[in-house]
Design an enzyme around this catalytic site. Structure first.
Site, PDB file in Angstrom:
ATOM      1  N   LYS A 139     -11.481   0.006 -10.771  1.00 27.33           N
ATOM      2  CA  LYS A 139     -11.576  -0.109  -9.312  1.00 27.33           C
ATOM      3  C   LYS A 139     -12.267   1.134  -8.744  1.00 27.33           C
ATOM      4  O   LYS A 139     -13.195   1.040  -7.940  1.00 27.33           O
ATOM      5  CB  LYS A 139     -10.159  -0.218  -8.734  1.00 27.33           C
ATOM      6  CG  LYS A 139     -10.091  -0.354  -7.241  1.00 27.33           C
ATOM      7  CD  LYS A 139      -8.680  -0.095  -6.697  1.00 27.33           C
ATOM      8  CE  LYS A 139      -7.631  -0.985  -7.326  1.00 27.33           C
ATOM      9  NZ  LYS A 139      -6.320  -0.864  -6.635  1.00 27.33           N
ATOM     10  N   LYS A 158      -2.085   6.545 -12.210  1.00 27.59           N
ATOM     11  CA  LYS A 158      -1.048   5.861 -11.431  1.00 27.59           C
ATOM     12  C   LYS A 158       0.294   6.466 -11.805  1.00 27.59           C
ATOM     13  O   LYS A 158       0.461   6.997 -12.906  1.00 27.59           O
ATOM     14  CB  LYS A 158      -1.030   4.372 -11.773  1.00 27.59           C
ATOM     15  CG  LYS A 158      -0.417   3.512 -10.697  1.00 27.59           C
ATOM     16  CD  LYS A 158      -1.424   3.205  -9.621  1.00 27.59           C
ATOM     17  CE  LYS A 158      -0.817   2.451  -8.468  1.00 27.59           C
ATOM     18  NZ  LYS A 158      -1.843   1.929  -7.553  1.00 27.59           N
ATOM     19  N   GLY A 184      -0.124   6.640  -1.980  1.00 26.69           N
ATOM     20  CA  GLY A 184       0.963   5.667  -1.892  1.00 26.69           C
ATOM     21  C   GLY A 184       0.681   4.392  -2.671  1.00 26.69           C
ATOM     22  O   GLY A 184      -0.429   4.133  -3.111  1.00 26.69           O
ATOM     23  N   ASP A 185       1.716   3.619  -2.824  1.00 28.29           N
ATOM     24  CA  ASP A 185       1.658   2.249  -3.366  1.00 28.29           C
ATOM     25  C   ASP A 185       2.963   1.608  -2.884  1.00 28.29           C
ATOM     26  O   ASP A 185       3.542   2.083  -1.891  1.00 28.29           O
ATOM     27  CB  ASP A 185       1.514   2.259  -4.900  1.00 28.29           C
ATOM     28  CG  ASP A 185       1.100   0.896  -5.464  1.00 28.29           C
ATOM     29  OD1 ASP A 185      -0.082   0.556  -5.418  1.00 28.29           O
ATOM     30  OD2 ASP A 185       1.987   0.147  -5.940  1.00 28.29           O
TER      31      ASP A 185
HETATM   32  P1  NDP Z   1       4.689  -1.889   0.503  1.00 31.58           P
HETATM   33  O1  NDP Z   1       5.839  -1.265  -0.165  1.00 31.58           O
HETATM   34  O2  NDP Z   1       4.228  -1.355   1.816  1.00 31.58           O
HETATM   35  O3  NDP Z   1       4.950  -3.454   0.695  1.00 31.58           O
HETATM   36  C1  NDP Z   1       5.210  -4.272  -0.391  1.00 31.58           C
HETATM   37  C2  NDP Z   1       5.528  -5.668   0.114  1.00 31.58           C
HETATM   38  O4  NDP Z   1       5.561  -6.558  -0.986  1.00 31.58           O
HETATM   39  C3  NDP Z   1       6.880  -5.774   0.778  1.00 31.58           C
HETATM   40  O5  NDP Z   1       6.850  -6.764   1.776  1.00 31.58           O
HETATM   41  C4  NDP Z   1       7.780  -6.171  -0.373  1.00 31.58           C
HETATM   42  O6  NDP Z   1       8.963  -6.865   0.010  1.00 31.58           O
HETATM   43  C5  NDP Z   1       6.880  -7.073  -1.173  1.00 31.58           C
HETATM   44  N1  NDP Z   1       7.239  -6.970  -2.594  1.00 31.58           N
HETATM   45  C6  NDP Z   1       7.131  -5.888  -3.387  1.00 31.58           C
HETATM   46  N2  NDP Z   1       7.598  -6.118  -4.618  1.00 31.58           N
HETATM   47  C7  NDP Z   1       8.018  -7.379  -4.590  1.00 31.58           C
HETATM   48  C8  NDP Z   1       8.595  -8.208  -5.558  1.00 31.58           C
HETATM   49  N3  NDP Z   1       8.838  -7.784  -6.815  1.00 31.58           N
HETATM   50  N4  NDP Z   1       8.879  -9.481  -5.195  1.00 31.58           N
HETATM   51  C9  NDP Z   1       8.638  -9.919  -3.924  1.00 31.58           C
HETATM   52  N5  NDP Z   1       8.094  -9.166  -2.966  1.00 31.58           N
HETATM   53  C10 NDP Z   1       7.790  -7.920  -3.289  1.00 31.58           C
HETATM   54  O7  NDP Z   1       3.496  -1.843  -0.560  1.00 31.58           O
HETATM   55  P2  NDP Z   1       1.930  -1.976  -0.319  1.00 31.58           P
HETATM   56  O8  NDP Z   1       1.659  -2.891   0.813  1.00 31.58           O
HETATM   57  O9  NDP Z   1       1.369  -0.614  -0.288  1.00 31.58           O
HETATM   58  O10 NDP Z   1       1.464  -2.630  -1.687  1.00 31.58           O
HETATM   59  C11 NDP Z   1       1.367  -4.038  -1.862  1.00 31.58           C
HETATM   60  C12 NDP Z   1       0.450  -4.359  -3.024  1.00 31.58           C
HETATM   61  O11 NDP Z   1      -0.859  -3.830  -2.757  1.00 31.58           O
HETATM   62  C13 NDP Z   1       0.842  -3.754  -4.376  1.00 31.58           C
HETATM   63  O12 NDP Z   1       0.425  -4.642  -5.387  1.00 31.58           O
HETATM   64  C14 NDP Z   1       0.004  -2.479  -4.454  1.00 31.58           C
HETATM   65  O13 NDP Z   1      -0.181  -2.077  -5.781  1.00 31.58           O
HETATM   66  C15 NDP Z   1      -1.278  -2.989  -3.827  1.00 31.58           C
HETATM   67  N6  NDP Z   1      -2.173  -1.974  -3.296  1.00 31.58           N
HETATM   68  C16 NDP Z   1      -1.747  -1.043  -2.385  1.00 31.58           C
HETATM   69  C17 NDP Z   1      -2.630  -0.123  -1.866  1.00 31.58           C
HETATM   70  C18 NDP Z   1      -2.224   0.845  -0.827  1.00 31.58           C
HETATM   71  O14 NDP Z   1      -3.095   1.574  -0.341  1.00 31.58           O
HETATM   72  N7  NDP Z   1      -0.982   0.895  -0.395  1.00 31.58           N
HETATM   73  C19 NDP Z   1      -4.032  -0.068  -2.332  1.00 31.58           C
HETATM   74  C20 NDP Z   1      -4.399  -1.137  -3.229  1.00 31.58           C
HETATM   75  C21 NDP Z   1      -3.486  -2.030  -3.700  1.00 31.58           C
HETATM   76  P3  NDP Z   1      10.390  -6.093  -0.025  1.00 31.58           P
HETATM   77  O15 NDP Z   1      10.280  -5.034   1.045  1.00 31.58           O
HETATM   78  O16 NDP Z   1      11.388  -7.140   0.259  1.00 31.58           O
HETATM   79  O17 NDP Z   1      10.485  -5.505  -1.408  1.00 31.58           O
HETATM   80  O1  2IT Z   2      -3.755   0.507  -5.971  1.00 34.30           O
HETATM   81  C1  2IT Z   2      -4.364   1.340  -5.260  1.00 34.30           C
HETATM   82  O2  2IT Z   2      -5.603   1.373  -5.224  1.00 34.30           O
HETATM   83  C2  2IT Z   2      -3.566   2.258  -4.437  1.00 34.30           C
HETATM   84  N1  2IT Z   2      -2.341   2.152  -4.449  1.00 34.30           N
HETATM   85  C3  2IT Z   2      -4.247   3.323  -3.640  1.00 34.30           C
HETATM   86  C4  2IT Z   2      -4.592   4.506  -4.482  1.00 34.30           C
HETATM   87  C5  2IT Z   2      -5.106   5.720  -3.736  1.00 34.30           C
HETATM   88  O3  2IT Z   2      -5.234   6.740  -4.414  1.00 34.30           O
HETATM   89  O4  2IT Z   2      -5.361   5.669  -2.534  1.00 34.30           O
END
Ligand code: NDP
Ligand code: 2IT
Length: 447
Positions: free
Chosen positions: A116, A128, A167-168
């Site tokens: 990515k 990660k 974050g993630d």
């Molecule tokens: P958050 O913690 O902000 O939100 C996660 C959301 O997904 C929550 O609504 C949570 O529900 C739900 N969720 C998480 N795990 C589960 C599970 N096992 N089963 C059901 N629901 C689940 O995380 P993000 O929005 O930051 O991340 C979401 C996805 O995006 C991940 O796959 C992450 O790796 C990816 N991502 C994030 C980036 C970023 O900048 N933050 C960048 C690129 C990808 P609940 O609160 O009930 O657990």
């Molecule tokens: O999955 C992802 O790309 C992230 N959680 C963001 C990573 C970052 O360093 O901003």
């Protein structure tokens, strides 16, 4: 040996050497299968054992994280940082706090992150980390103590030129603040570029918070434009209701789509009038409570506990929760409900079986390592601003993000065509990302 045979041998070896790490195996298999044509075209990759090297993280760190809750009880969690590949720049990638976190999950995420980050064209390697800590129901003070304890070990492995976490899942602005505070305290250095996703008041960058979700929707828009279509008027489903989901929904609405549902791990909400995002932000960003709160304030909407959101008919699906959240059955439901485009906001949310269902039905599919790269790209822009002690406006930052997403789309699109698989964004993203990393590895010698 042909590229196909070579890739099968390497995959068998990865499975043997990394037992039980099913998500890591899944991520590796997808990439190895996609890059076969590139291996056939470039025997120098095979000769230099680029793939074997890419599948082995440069460094894996596992550590104990002891902390005390508000009642004085001691808890022990496990912390991880997998520094996967630094051919293109310092290791870069998020931290995930979720009870499901284990080494295999961190490795799958670090592996995906490497390609990515290559796709963004920016100077960032892949890494990660995270912990099996469960933040749900924890007070601010408990979160702070956990973050401080986590950083007490992590600090020695990171740095603006070494490894830059962000974050993630379970790690957002609040956690990054506590982590940065502890790093600064231990090292006595105000090293802004050591973490991204910081608050705007202390070195954070405009649009980082919005970037993953906005970027995924910019990518969706690009895919639709290739066939003269647009997002305006489309019914969109977003899963999750965290950072990525909320800002994907926001940008989709801004581009004229109607976002009719989102979810959390308790179930999903359906609001055919279109999500009230101010309400959703209040519930999820401020109060941090369960999603059924939404229907208390919007009684015409429905809360459906325990079922996947994918049973709701839609035109475009943007999974933004977690890995393997779309099964083959969910995919069949989406197809039956009229879905024509799937854009992965999350990392690897689509199971391989579901992907085959989409392919069979001619549903267009944008893989996470391309579609959600806006988050890490905005992190690289944050590093750039930190290095020059500058800060850009929201408008300028969003323009940069949109340009980057267009370039990533173009690179996946043209690579897929070049390798005889037009419209196949999975192949395009994997080959383009792999080639950037492989070329840098060749140039740097045996590392
Ligand atoms: P958050 O913690 O902000 O939100 C996660 C959301 O997904 C929550 O609504 C949570 O529900 C739900 N969720 C998480 N795990 C589960 C599970 N096992 N089963 C059901 N629901 C689940 O995380 P993000 O929005 O930051 O991340 C979401 C996805 O995006 C991940 O796959 C992450 O790796 C990816 N991502 C994030 C980036 C970023 O900048 N933050 C960048 C690129 C990808 P609940 O609160 O009930 O657990
Ligand atoms: O999955 C992802 O790309 C992230 N959680 C963001 C990573 C970052 O360093 O901003």
């Amino acid at each position: 040996m042909s590229g196909r045979d070579k890739s099968a041998v390497i995959f068998a070896d990865v499975v043997r050497r990394n037992p039980g790490e099913s998500e890591f195996h899944q991520a590796v298999l997808e990439v190895l299968e996609s890059i076969i044509p590139a291996l056939d075209k470039h025997p120098e990759y095979t000769e230099a054992k680029i793939i074997e090297r890419i599948c082995e993280p440069e460094r894996q760190i596992i550590f104990r994280v002891p902390w005390e809750d508000d009642r004085g009880e001691v808890h022990i969690n496990r912390g991880f940082r997998v520094e996967f590949n630094s051919a293109l720049g310092p290791y870069k990638g998020g931290l995930r706090f979720h009870p499901s976190v284990n080494l295999g999950i961190v490795k799958f995420l670090g592996f995906e992150q490497t390609f990515k980050n290559g796709l963004t064209g920016m100077p960032i390697g892949g890494g990660k980390g995270g912990s099996d800590f469960d933040p749900k129901g924890r007070s601010d003070r408990e979160i702070m103590r956990f973050c401080q304890s986590f950083m007490n070990e992590l600090y020695r492995h990171i740095g603006e030129y070494t490894d830059v976490p962000a974050g993630d899942i379970g790690v957002g602005g609040r956690e990054i603040g506590y982590l940065f505070g502890q790093y600064k305290r231990i090292t006595n250095r105000y090293e802004s570029g050591v973490l991204t996703g910081k608050g705007l008041g202390y070195g954070g960058a405009q649009v980082r918070r919005e970037a993953t979700g906005y970027g995924a929707v910019f990518f969706a828009d690009e895919v639709l434009r290739t066939s003269g279509d647009r997002l305006d008027g489309k019914r969109v489903l977003v899963s999750g209701s965290g950072n990525v989901a909320i800002y994907a929904a926001e940008k989709a609405q801004q581009l004229g789509a109607v976002v009719i549902g989102c979810s959390d791990s308790s179930g999903y909400i359906r609001d055919d009038k279109g999500l009230d995002l101010e309400l959703l932000k209040e519930i999820k960003e401020l109060r941090r409570v369960r999603i059924d709160e939404y229907v208390r304030a919007r009684p015409h909407a429905a809360f459906v506990p325990g079922s996947p959101i994918w049973e709701v008919p839609c035109d475009v699906a943007i999974p933004c929760a977690t890995q393997n959240e779309i099964s083959a059955t969910d995919a069949a439901n989406l197809v039956e409900g009229g879905c024509r485009l799937v854009v992965e906001g999350a990392n690897m949310p689509t199971t391989p079986e579901a992907l085959r269902v989409f392919e069979g039905a001619g549903v267009r599919f944008a893989p996470g390592k391309a579609a959600n790269a806006g988050g890490v790209a905005a992190s690289a822009l944050e590093m750039q601003q930190n290095a020059s002690r500058d800060s850009w406006s929201f408008g300028y930052s969003e323009e940069r993000l949109q340009e980057i997403m267009k370039e990533i789309h173009a690179s996946c699109h043209t690579t897929a065509e070049e390798y005889g698989m037009p419209g196949n964004y999975v192949a395009g993203a994997n080959i383009a990302g792999f080639r950037r990393v492989a070329e840098a590895m060749l140039a740097l010698g045996l590392i």
